[in-house]
Design a protein around this motif. Structure first.
Motif, PDB file in Angstrom:
ATOM      1  N   ARG A  60      -0.797   4.743  -6.573  1.00  0.00           N
ATOM      2  CA  ARG A  60      -1.916   5.311  -7.319  1.00  0.00           C
ATOM      3  C   ARG A  60      -1.467   5.551  -8.758  1.00  0.00           C
ATOM      4  NH1 ARG A  60      -3.198   9.516  -2.448  1.00  0.00           N
ATOM      5  NH2 ARG A  60      -4.196   7.987  -1.057  1.00  0.00           N
ATOM      6  N   THR A  94       0.842  -1.185   0.000  1.00  0.00           N
ATOM      7  CA  THR A  94       0.000   0.000   0.000  1.00  0.00           C
ATOM      8  C   THR A  94       0.883   1.243   0.000  1.00  0.00           C
ATOM      9  OG1 THR A  94      -1.650  -1.206   1.294  1.00  0.00           O
ATOM     10  CG2 THR A  94      -1.883   1.172   1.200  1.00  0.00           C
ATOM     11  N   ALA A 120       0.830   5.759  -1.464  1.00  0.00           N
ATOM     12  CA  ALA A 120       0.317   6.792  -2.360  1.00  0.00           C
ATOM     13  C   ALA A 120       0.937   6.686  -3.746  1.00  0.00           C
ATOM     14  CB  ALA A 120       0.577   8.170  -1.763  1.00  0.00           C
ATOM     15  N   ASP A 135      -5.548  -1.580  -7.058  1.00  0.00           N
ATOM     16  CA  ASP A 135      -6.526  -0.494  -7.140  1.00  0.00           C
ATOM     17  C   ASP A 135      -5.726   0.778  -7.372  1.00  0.00           C
ATOM     18  OD1 ASP A 135      -8.292   1.667  -6.548  1.00  0.00           O
ATOM     19  OD2 ASP A 135      -9.578   0.303  -5.411  1.00  0.00           O
ATOM     20  N   SER A 136      -5.746   1.265  -8.594  1.00  0.00           N
ATOM     21  CA  SER A 136      -4.911   2.400  -8.955  1.00  0.00           C
ATOM     22  C   SER A 136      -5.405   3.698  -8.335  1.00  0.00           C
ATOM     23  CB  SER A 136      -4.841   2.544 -10.478  1.00  0.00           C
ATOM     24  OG  SER A 136      -6.136   2.706 -11.025  1.00  0.00           O
ATOM     25  N   ALA A 137      -6.657   3.717  -7.877  1.00  0.00           N
ATOM     26  CA  ALA A 137      -7.174   4.909  -7.208  1.00  0.00           C
ATOM     27  C   ALA A 137      -6.838   4.880  -5.720  1.00  0.00           C
ATOM     28  CB  ALA A 137      -8.679   5.025  -7.415  1.00  0.00           C
ATOM     29  N   ALA A 138      -7.031   3.714  -5.092  1.00  0.00           N
ATOM     30  CA  ALA A 138      -6.786   3.598  -3.654  1.00  0.00           C
ATOM     31  C   ALA A 138      -5.306   3.445  -3.327  1.00  0.00           C
ATOM     32  CB  ALA A 138      -7.570   2.418  -3.087  1.00  0.00           C
ATOM     33  N   GLY A 139      -4.513   2.936  -4.274  1.00  0.00           N
ATOM     34  CA  GLY A 139      -3.082   2.799  -4.050  1.00  0.00           C
ATOM     35  C   GLY A 139      -2.687   1.533  -3.329  1.00  0.00           C
TER      36      GLY A 139
END
Length: 245
Positions: A41, A36, A38, A77-81
């Motif tokens: 993303r 996980t 940032a 999940d490219s938005a949630a990172g």
């Protein structure tokens, strides 16, 4: 022709810093990790057989400076990172030791994928085979199958306790091949299974073939797909993911 394989050279050459946030044992020697951060993303992986490089911080190395190992990205999940990876745990494996022993929140870096082999269109039938190192790619191919897909999946593992949950469409037969738990047996059961498939078992139409695992599966995979089944090389992927020492 219902499908083609094309090579996309565009890639994500820069390294993304992340942290190990989840560790889940799926079998006695098969582990799922969640990373996980940032910087994950925007991560994407276009091809089911893609590979990223996982850079492991060892000793005083930072997350970008340590040695690396190649793994197939499973889900993200490219938005949630976040990014999920699965790997085989084995003695002496650098990635294995880090994956098992690193504390949660440990830093790591992800590079790539730097290119993708894209499946454009839908095959008339699918043939996927590999040892457990190929499971992430096989999972992704299975996810891409339509509900009406026809085909066969062969996966070699030590025994029943090492089988994972893998749902295939009704028309796709999944066979687990057990090699036994003793050392030195890796992938030989799969080679034997591939050698036993004859020309008469070729599915009709345009078949997508994927065979990957220990290097010894490469000749057996090519002999089946290219020689006995006469599949065009450009409609198949046959790879050695690792080499027995």
């Amino acid at each position: 022709m219902p499908f083609t394989l094309t090579r996309a050279a565009a890639g994500q050459a820069f390294r993304r810093t992340a942290r190990l946030t989840e560790r889940t044992w799926l079998t006695p020697n098969y582990l799922r990790l969640r990373l996980t951060g940032a910087q994950l993303r925007g991560f994407t992986s276009a091809g089911a057989d893609d590979h990223i490089r996982l850079f492991l911080p060892l000793g005083s190395d930072g997350p970008h400076d340590g040695p690396s190992r190649e793994l197939t990205p499973l889900a993200w999940d490219s938005a949630a990172g976040w990014l999920d990876l699965e790997l085989v745990v084995h003695a002496g494996g650098l990635a294995s030791e880090w994956a098992v022993g690193a504390p949660l929140a440990s830093p790591v870096a992800v590079g790539g994928p730097r290119g993708s082999t894209l499946l454009d269109g839908v095959p008339d039938a699918w043939f996927l085979a590999g040892d457990e190192t190929a499971i992430p790619a096989i999972r992704r191919f299975v996810t891409a199958m339509p509900a009406t897909a026809l085909g066969r999946v062969l996966i070699e593992v030590p025994d029943q306790d090492h089988e994972i949950d893998l749902a295939t469409p009704p028309g796709v037969r999944l066979d687990w091949i057990h090699r036994g738990a003793g050392p030195g047996h890796e992938t030989r059961a799969l080679v034997t299974a591939l050698d036993a498939i004859d020309a008469g078992q070729r599915p009709a139409g345009a078949v997508f073939g994927f065979v990957a695992g220990e290097q010894s599966v490469v000749p057996a995979g090519r002999a089946l797909l290219h020689d006995r089944w006469a599949l065009p090389a450009e409609q198949t992927i046959v790879k050695g993911y690792w080499k027995r020492s």
